[in-house]
Design a protein around this motif. Structure first.
Motif, PDB file in Angstrom:
ATOM      1  N   ASP A 190     -17.045  59.558   4.819  1.00  0.00           N
ATOM      2  CA  ASP A 190     -17.190  60.999   4.873  1.00  0.00           C
ATOM      3  C   ASP A 190     -17.561  61.408   6.302  1.00  0.00           C
ATOM      4  O   ASP A 190     -18.689  61.141   6.727  1.00  0.00           O
ATOM      5  CB  ASP A 190     -18.260  61.473   3.883  1.00  0.00           C
ATOM      6  CG  ASP A 190     -18.340  62.989   3.800  1.00  0.00           C
ATOM      7  OD1 ASP A 190     -17.384  63.662   4.237  1.00  0.00           O
ATOM      8  OD2 ASP A 190     -19.364  63.495   3.291  1.00  0.00           O
ATOM      9  N   PRO A 191     -16.614  62.002   7.034  1.00  0.00           N
ATOM     10  CA  PRO A 191     -15.249  62.324   6.632  1.00  0.00           C
ATOM     11  C   PRO A 191     -14.386  61.065   6.556  1.00  0.00           C
ATOM     12  O   PRO A 191     -14.575  60.122   7.330  1.00  0.00           O
ATOM     13  CB  PRO A 191     -14.757  63.263   7.738  1.00  0.00           C
ATOM     14  CG  PRO A 191     -15.564  62.878   8.933  1.00  0.00           C
ATOM     15  CD  PRO A 191     -16.907  62.466   8.411  1.00  0.00           C
ATOM     16  N   ASP A 192     -13.448  61.088   5.620  1.00  0.00           N
ATOM     17  CA  ASP A 192     -12.655  59.902   5.326  1.00  0.00           C
ATOM     18  C   ASP A 192     -11.866  59.440   6.538  1.00  0.00           C
ATOM     19  O   ASP A 192     -11.034  60.175   7.062  1.00  0.00           O
ATOM     20  CB  ASP A 192     -11.687  60.194   4.179  1.00  0.00           C
ATOM     21  CG  ASP A 192     -10.799  58.998   3.863  1.00  0.00           C
ATOM     22  OD1 ASP A 192     -11.289  57.862   3.954  1.00  0.00           O
ATOM     23  OD2 ASP A 192      -9.623  59.211   3.545  1.00  0.00           O
TER      24      ASP A 192
END
Length: 248
Positions: free
Chosen positions: A25-27
């Motif tokens: 997160d974020p991926d």
């Protein structure tokens, strides 16, 4: 998974951390900083990593899990669209106006997106890659008018798609289908499409686990590719030739 992105050194030849260590997160956020020099960009792509950031941000480097890809025999055009292509007079070629294609991609409107991630620095970096024979554009013409296109980076027998645009309906679909058709004929099995969205899914894009993607990339980037230029090798492809579905 990392809780913070790795900070790259100023050395353009410095290695990236393993892509599998990217954040959740974020991926896919893997690293921050560095530059867009030719050796760093080529090193990133060879390891399944790409830059993506907005104006005012430092370079951000990504390797999401899963990864959106196209199999070169799996681009899907609707039956209605293929029927319309039978009568098309549009033509497709490559590497004759790379600057125009990347500029058009930079100005193409994107749903839910304001501005562009193709900044002037990003544009210049890919122009440099193009001049060195690493970045290519596929261009769709209606007469002398550029109506669609796609650009990306080629290493070995792997194509990493970056962005595409249409100034007339169907232009980007034709560019993608033409690219896939030629790559499939050359024995290139995969096109990286980076991050999933509904439009890519509708064209036949598929999600691939990052581990499987990285395994394929490691093999494909080390395979020899033809040394002749893309413009000559790709030739002039009538859009009407794409009216038939790929042979399984």
């Amino acid at each position: 998974m990392r809780q913070r992105p790795f900070v790259l050194s100023s050395d353009p030849h410095a290695p990236f951390p393993p892509a599998a260590s990217a954040m959740r997160d974020p991926d896919g956020l893997l690293a921050i900083g560095g530059d867009l020099s030719l050796p760093r960009l080529l090193n990133a792509y060879r390891h399944g990593i790409f830059p993506w950031f907005s104006l005012g941000q430092p370079p951000l480097w990504w390797s999401p899990d899963p990864r959106m890809v196209f199999h070169t025999d799996g681009v899907r055009l609707s039956s209605r669209f293929r029927r319309a292509l039978r009568h098309s007079t549009w033509q497709v070629r490559t590497d004759t106006c790379f600057d125009q294609v990347i500029t058009a991609c930079a100005h193409a409107p994107r749903p839910g997106q304001h501005g562009t991630w193709i900044t002037s620095g990003m544009r210049q970096a890919y122009l440099d890659l193009h001049r060195q024979g690493h970045a290519h554009s596929v261009e769709v013409f209606d007469g002398d008018a550029l109506v669609g296109g796609i650009y990306g980076v080629a290493i070995g027998r792997m194509f990493f798609g970056e962005s595409m645009f249409s100034s007339r309906s169907g232009g980007s679909k034709i560019a993608l289908a033409a690219l896939a058709s030629r790559l499939h004929a050359w024995g290139w099995p995969l096109i990286d499409a980076q991050v999933e969205n509904d439009h890519l899914h509708s064209l036949g894009g598929r999600l691939m686990p990052r581990a499987a993607f990285l395994e394929q990339v490691a093999e494909l980037v080390d395979q020899p590719a033809a040394e002749d230029g893309w413009t000559e090798r790709f030739g002039l492809l009538p859009a009407s030739a794409l009216s038939q579905p790929p042979v399984p």
